[in-house]
Design a protein around this motif. Structure first.
Motif, PDB file in Angstrom:
ATOM      1  N   THR A 151       0.838  -1.210   0.000  1.00  0.00           N
ATOM      2  CA  THR A 151       0.000   0.000   0.000  1.00  0.00           C
ATOM      3  C   THR A 151       0.866   1.251   0.000  1.00  0.00           C
ATOM      4  OG1 THR A 151      -1.668  -1.213   1.258  1.00  0.00           O
ATOM      5  CG2 THR A 151      -1.899   1.176   1.164  1.00  0.00           C
ATOM      6  N   PHE A 152       1.908   1.250   0.853  1.00  0.00           N
ATOM      7  CA  PHE A 152       2.835   2.380   0.887  1.00  0.00           C
ATOM      8  C   PHE A 152       3.507   2.555  -0.481  1.00  0.00           C
ATOM      9  CE2 PHE A 152       2.368   2.130   5.415  1.00  0.00           C
ATOM     10  CZ  PHE A 152       2.703   3.382   5.886  1.00  0.00           C
ATOM     11  N   ALA A 153       3.919   1.422  -1.081  1.00  0.00           N
ATOM     12  CA  ALA A 153       4.621   1.470  -2.365  1.00  0.00           C
ATOM     13  C   ALA A 153       3.717   2.014  -3.469  1.00  0.00           C
ATOM     14  CB  ALA A 153       5.123   0.075  -2.739  1.00  0.00           C
ATOM     15  N   ILE A 154       2.432   1.600  -3.455  1.00  0.00           N
ATOM     16  CA  ILE A 154       1.490   2.092  -4.468  1.00  0.00           C
ATOM     17  C   ILE A 154       1.307   3.601  -4.338  1.00  0.00           C
ATOM     18  CG2 ILE A 154      -0.936   2.071  -5.179  1.00  0.00           C
ATOM     19  CD1 ILE A 154      -0.968  -0.930  -4.514  1.00  0.00           C
ATOM     20  N   LEU A 155       1.108   4.052  -3.084  1.00  0.00           N
ATOM     21  CA  LEU A 155       0.918   5.485  -2.860  1.00  0.00           C
ATOM     22  C   LEU A 155       2.166   6.277  -3.257  1.00  0.00           C
ATOM     23  CD1 LEU A 155      -0.910   5.302   0.582  1.00  0.00           C
ATOM     24  CD2 LEU A 155      -1.886   6.214  -1.522  1.00  0.00           C
ATOM     25  N   ALA A 156       3.357   5.779  -2.858  1.00  0.00           N
ATOM     26  CA  ALA A 156       4.611   6.457  -3.203  1.00  0.00           C
ATOM     27  C   ALA A 156       4.840   6.425  -4.714  1.00  0.00           C
ATOM     28  CB  ALA A 156       5.782   5.793  -2.477  1.00  0.00           C
ATOM     29  N   GLY A 157       4.512   5.273  -5.332  1.00  0.00           N
ATOM     30  CA  GLY A 157       4.690   5.143  -6.780  1.00  0.00           C
ATOM     31  C   GLY A 157       3.814   6.111  -7.551  1.00  0.00           C
ATOM     32  N   ILE A 158       2.572   6.259  -7.102  1.00  0.00           N
ATOM     33  CA  ILE A 158       1.657   7.203  -7.767  1.00  0.00           C
ATOM     34  C   ILE A 158       2.166   8.632  -7.610  1.00  0.00           C
ATOM     35  CG2 ILE A 158      -0.654   8.215  -7.616  1.00  0.00           C
ATOM     36  CD1 ILE A 158      -1.688   5.364  -7.062  1.00  0.00           C
ATOM     37  N   ALA A 159       2.706   8.957  -6.421  1.00  0.00           N
ATOM     38  CA  ALA A 159       3.260  10.303  -6.207  1.00  0.00           C
ATOM     39  C   ALA A 159       4.440  10.556  -7.144  1.00  0.00           C
ATOM     40  CB  ALA A 159       3.695  10.449  -4.747  1.00  0.00           C
ATOM     41  N   LEU A 160       5.327   9.559  -7.268  1.00  0.00           N
ATOM     42  CA  LEU A 160       6.505   9.708  -8.147  1.00  0.00           C
ATOM     43  C   LEU A 160       6.086   9.803  -9.610  1.00  0.00           C
ATOM     44  CD1 LEU A 160       8.900   7.168  -6.375  1.00  0.00           C
ATOM     45  CD2 LEU A 160       9.153   9.659  -6.436  1.00  0.00           C
ATOM     46  N   LEU A 161       5.100   8.975  -9.994  1.00  0.00           N
ATOM     47  CA  LEU A 161       4.618   9.018 -11.380  1.00  0.00           C
ATOM     48  C   LEU A 161       3.960  10.357 -11.684  1.00  0.00           C
ATOM     49  CD1 LEU A 161       3.114   5.424 -11.844  1.00  0.00           C
ATOM     50  CD2 LEU A 161       5.091   6.395 -13.040  1.00  0.00           C
ATOM     51  N   SER A 162       3.255  10.906 -10.696  1.00  0.00           N
ATOM     52  CA  SER A 162       2.617  12.213 -10.892  1.00  0.00           C
ATOM     53  C   SER A 162       3.679  13.291 -11.113  1.00  0.00           C
ATOM     54  CB  SER A 162       1.759  12.578  -9.675  1.00  0.00           C
ATOM     55  OG  SER A 162       0.748  11.617  -9.470  1.00  0.00           O
ATOM     56  N   MET A 163       4.744  13.231 -10.304  1.00  0.00           N
ATOM     57  CA  MET A 163       5.837  14.190 -10.463  1.00  0.00           C
ATOM     58  C   MET A 163       6.488  14.060 -11.842  1.00  0.00           C
ATOM     59  SD  MET A 163       7.377  13.624  -6.635  1.00  0.00           S
ATOM     60  CE  MET A 163       8.976  14.351  -6.978  1.00  0.00           C
ATOM     61  N   LYS A 164       6.694  12.798 -12.243  1.00  0.00           N
ATOM     62  CA  LYS A 164       7.329  12.561 -13.548  1.00  0.00           C
ATOM     63  C   LYS A 164       6.409  13.009 -14.683  1.00  0.00           C
ATOM     64  CE  LYS A 164       9.708   8.993 -16.215  1.00  0.00           C
ATOM     65  NZ  LYS A 164      10.113   7.567 -16.288  1.00  0.00           N
ATOM     66  N   GLY A 165       5.094  12.725 -14.514  1.00  0.00           N
ATOM     67  CA  GLY A 165       4.140  13.124 -15.547  1.00  0.00           C
ATOM     68  C   GLY A 165       4.061  14.631 -15.698  1.00  0.00           C
TER      69      GLY A 165
END
Length: 831
Positions: free
Chosen positions: A422-436
């Motif tokens: 769950t932590f990884a999904i939330l962190a991954g979405i945050a990183l993907l948002s930054m990259k996007g």
């Protein structure tokens, strides 16, 4: 040096500490309450049962069982059953649990009645003790009368509590206590009646109950009776509430993990700003070990202080739990303070803060003295090996602590993996948002909007930690609402003409036509008239049940060997049934084998499959049958469901009684029907499914409140992490904002930039949390509950805007300092 530096950075360090205080408080309060609960159960085990041990059976004791019961000389006994009662004063009717007691039960504790004397003299005066809430509901007073079957008794007392009962069971069927000698006069114990015989015993303090149970219980099991001691009952009760404690502990642990992530993020920025100072110290001769220990001592200190404050807060907080769980507990909990949970809280604060701060702290080990001379270059980074060791230590600690909470290594592993995922999904979405945002940067947006998006991936950004903190808290509380909707949909009684919401039980064969006419006279439909035949298993796959009882290596579950089954027969399946193996036979022809259908849970417990033989004892007549099909039964649907289903053409001539269902449009019609049936057919019992649904909804509301209470810790911890993150990057923001003002930016623009940045973080975090909860709840609905999922709109309409607004308010709370800072401030500092 640690102390001197801490004094200069006390505001930041206090915010680090506050990140873990709530998590520690939650863990300590639940640990303390669990310890108190176990102590209370152990201390009050005799009061909970009212006796040292009991023997009970759901039929009249066999000759052998009665001989055992009599040889042990019971000190009291009772017959109890569920039935309808009526109040002649106003014609009110209600489903209750009638307890006919003889003897001085309870031997421990007491029945709480008004007046008090009624608890001891009701048997002598020949009166009834009636549930106090029931009396208020029907506006009945002590001195009025109650009609139980064919018997009318005066009400001599209001029953407030009795050992072994709790608010939930009493809300479904409130208890009525009468002298045992009047049970026969009620004429309610007829064929098919569901009744229980209980015998109560009192022993001396030195009596070995465990050895006694090991010797007597197998003998009683063979006679379809059961022995329960106060010690074994308290163990079962303790295990039941232990599972609740484990769940609450995990919820508290998640709040603590959130706080630790906040610490790791804040320490990362804090240490990054200290790297120049560390380089200076090393130029002056400080060793790697010394520079590392300066900041490790600071973090350890705030961990210990945070653990202590959290523990003290937890001690105060545990006082709330007896009120939160009052409806689920059959006794009052006496709160006391033990030292162990407090010690755990302090050590937990130390280890968690140090462990999660180690990843950024190890950067101090690799700072070169030359950093003081390097300008604009990236600082030295720690080795991959050191990071791997620290990460492994964190994962191992989480696994060990989860194991301590759950006492099961597989559950602990599943919890840790699920949490990390769950932590990884939330962190991954945050990183993907930054990259996007970086990849598809909206160049045509206005200056304030573009600058706010740039802030999401600037140096010292807090995007990942804030999305994780906000998202996890929202995820927990949203999952609660979605899951509650699933559970309620399983029990909801549809208000349609073809949906049964009244079930009438124990209708004797000779009463069937008269009961139907009475229902139809009220212009109500007869939806079902279900025949019930009682039976027991005689043999399973050519093995006698009596032989299986004595076989310690058997695979067949014990309950099957002594259970009195209530079976039915019909030529069609209902909407709650589905054939998963074999083929359903609607009707049996003459001289053909009897092919029956079993529910999947019964087939699994009996270790039988399609084609296996089962011989039933149908009230003295042996009947050979063969398993023709296995059904999946949706037991959660509030309708008569059966484990054993016969086809038509077999049981029609067997002794039987009926269950009739109908649908009433409103409460008035339901009350009228119940009065009519109770006055004309005292032996029948009426269950209003809408009342049952109300009880279920009330229970779920209480459970929801408790889970909300725990989710509150995660939300509040996330807010504290947010405040800490804002405060930690305060000086970085002042520098950026003042430089913007030097370039001509207005206060209004800076305010807008910050507001848009925090709005994006709030919307992203809360939206991701809600969507994760939506996906998880959808999987639960389809895979576990097998129910269509219609999500609640509360998370979207309340949590999403509410949490987003809260994030914006907290984010802007720090902007006043920025707006008041002069552009020369930063320029002088740089100079």
């Amino acid at each position: 040096m640690a102390w001197r530096d801490a004094k200069a950075s006390k505001v930041r360090l206090l915010l680090f500490m506050s990140s873990i205080v709530l998590g520690i408080a939650a863990v300590v309060s639940i640990q303390l309450f669990s310890t108190n609960l176990k102590d209370n159960i152990q201390r009050q085990s005799k009061v909970l049962m009212g006796a040292d041990y009991t023997i009970d059976t759901r039929q009249e004791p066999t000759e052998r069982a009665q001989a055992i019961i009599d040889s042990l000389k019971p000190d009291a006994h009772e017959v109890n059953f569920v039935s309808m009662i009526a109040f002649p004063k106003n014609g009110g009717a209600k489903l209750v649990k009638v307890r006919g007691i003889e003897g001085a039960f309870p031997f421990y504790g007491q029945m709480n009645t008004e007046p008090k004397i009624a608890a001891t003299n009701y048997q002598d005066v020949g009166g009834a003790l009636v549930d106090a809430t029931l009396l208020l509901q029907f506006n009945i007073q002590v001195g009025d009368s109650i009609k139980i079957g064919e018997l009318t008794l005066p009400i001599v007392g209001a029953l407030k509590s009795i050992p072994g009962s709790n608010a939930i069971s009493s809300s479904v069927a409130p208890p009525i206590v009468i002298p045992n000698r009047y049970i026969e006069d009620t004429e309610l114990l007829q064929f098919g009646s569901r009744k229980e015989y209980q015998f109560f015993y009192k022993t001396t303090n030195d009596f070995d109950l465990d050895a006694f149970e090991d010797k007597i219980d197998p003998m009683l099991d063979f006679e379809n009776a059961d022995l329960d001691t106060h010690t074994s009952t308290s163990k079962r009760l303790g295990n039941r509430y232990d599972n609740v404690g484990k769940f609450l502990n995990l919820a508290a642990f998640i709040a603590l993990l959130l706080g630790c992530i906040g610490i790791a993020s804040s320490v990362h920025i804090y240490i990054k700003e200290k790297l120049k100072s560390i380089a200076v110290l090393k130029c002056m001769g400080a060793t790697r070990r010394q520079s590392f220990l300066i900041f490790l001592i600071q973090i350890a200190g705030i961990g210990i202080i945070g653990g202590l404050i959290g523990s003290l807060f937890g001690i105060a907080l545990q006082e709330l739990f007896p009120y939160l769980l009052k409806s689920f507990l059959p006794f009052d909990v006496e709160i006391s303070i033990s030292f162990l949970p407090v010690l755990i809280g302090v050590l937990l604060g130390l280890f968690m803060s140090v462990l999660f701060a180690l990843l950024p702290l190890i950067n101090t080990w690799y700072v070169s003295p030359l950093e003081v001379l390097r300008v604009g270059e990236s600082p030295s980074k720690s080795s991959k090996r050191a990071q791997l060791i620290v990460s492994s230590a964190i994962a191992l600690f989480l696994l060990l602590f989860s194991y301590i909470l759950l006492d099961n290594i597989f559950y602990a592993l599943g919890f840790v993996l699920g949490t990390l995922l769950t932590f990884a999904i939330l962190a991954g979405i945050a990183l993907l948002s930054m990259k996007g945002i970086r990849t598809f940067f909206p160049k045509r947006f206005g200056f304030a909007a573009r600058q706010s998006l740039l802030n999401l991936f600037r140096p010292n950004n807090q995007t990942v930690v804030l999305v994780v903190a906000i998202g996890l808290g929202t995820f927990l509380i949203s999952t609660l609402y979605f899951t509650k909707d699933i559970l309620l949909s399983k029990t909801e009684v549809a208000e349609t003409a073809d949906a049964a919401n009244i079930i009438i039980l124990d209708v004797q064969t000779k009463q069937k036509d008269a009961v139907e006419k009475r229902i139809q006279s009220l212009e109500l439909p007869i939806l079902d008239n279900i025949p019930i035949v009682t039976m027991r298993m005689h043999s399973i796959k050519d093995q006698l049940v009596n032989t299986l009882r004595l076989d310690s290596t058997r695979q067949v579950r014990g309950w099957i060997l002594s259970h009195e089954f209530r079976a039915t027969y019909r030529d069609s399946l209902t909407t709650s049934e589905e054939i998963i193996e074999g083929e359903w036979t609607p009707e049996i022809q003459a001289d053909a084998p009897i092919l029956i259908s079993l529910s999947d849970n019964l087939a699994s417990d009996a270790k039988v499959k399609v084609g296996d033989d089962i011989v039933f004892n149908v009230q003295g007549v042996l009947m050979n049958t063969k398993v023709g099909s296995i059904r999946k039964v949706d037991w959660a649907q509030l309708k008569p469901n059966f484990t054993i289903l016969f086809p038509k053409g077999v049981l029609e001539q067997a002794p039987q009684f009926n269950v009739i269902t109908t649908a009433v449009p409103n409460e008035d019609k339901s009350a009228t029907l119940q009065r009519e049936l109770v006055s004309n057919f005292p032996n029948v019992s009426v269950i209003d499914l809408r009342q049952v649904y109300t009880v279920v909804e009330d229970i779920l509301d209480k459970v929801s409140w408790i889970i909300n209470f725990m989710a509150f810790f995660s939300i509040l911890t996330g807010i504290i992490v947010l405040i800490g993150s804002v405060r930690t990057s305060k000086y970085q923001r002042i520098k950026e904002s003042v430089l913007l003002r030097t370039l001509g930016a207005q206060n209004k623009q800076i305010l807008k930039i910050s507001a848009l940045e925090y709005l994006f973080l709030g919307v992203l975090g809360s939206l991701v949390g809600i969507l994760l909860a939506l996906v998880g709840s959808l999987c639960l609905a389809l895979l576990m509950f097998n129910e269509p999922f219609v999500p609640s709109m509360i998370p979207f309409l309340v949590f999403l805007p509410g949490i987003s607004l809260l994030v914006v308010i907290i984010g802007l709370s720090n902007i006043q300092t920025v707006l008041r800072s002069s552009p020369l401030e930063v320029l002088r500092r740089e100079g």
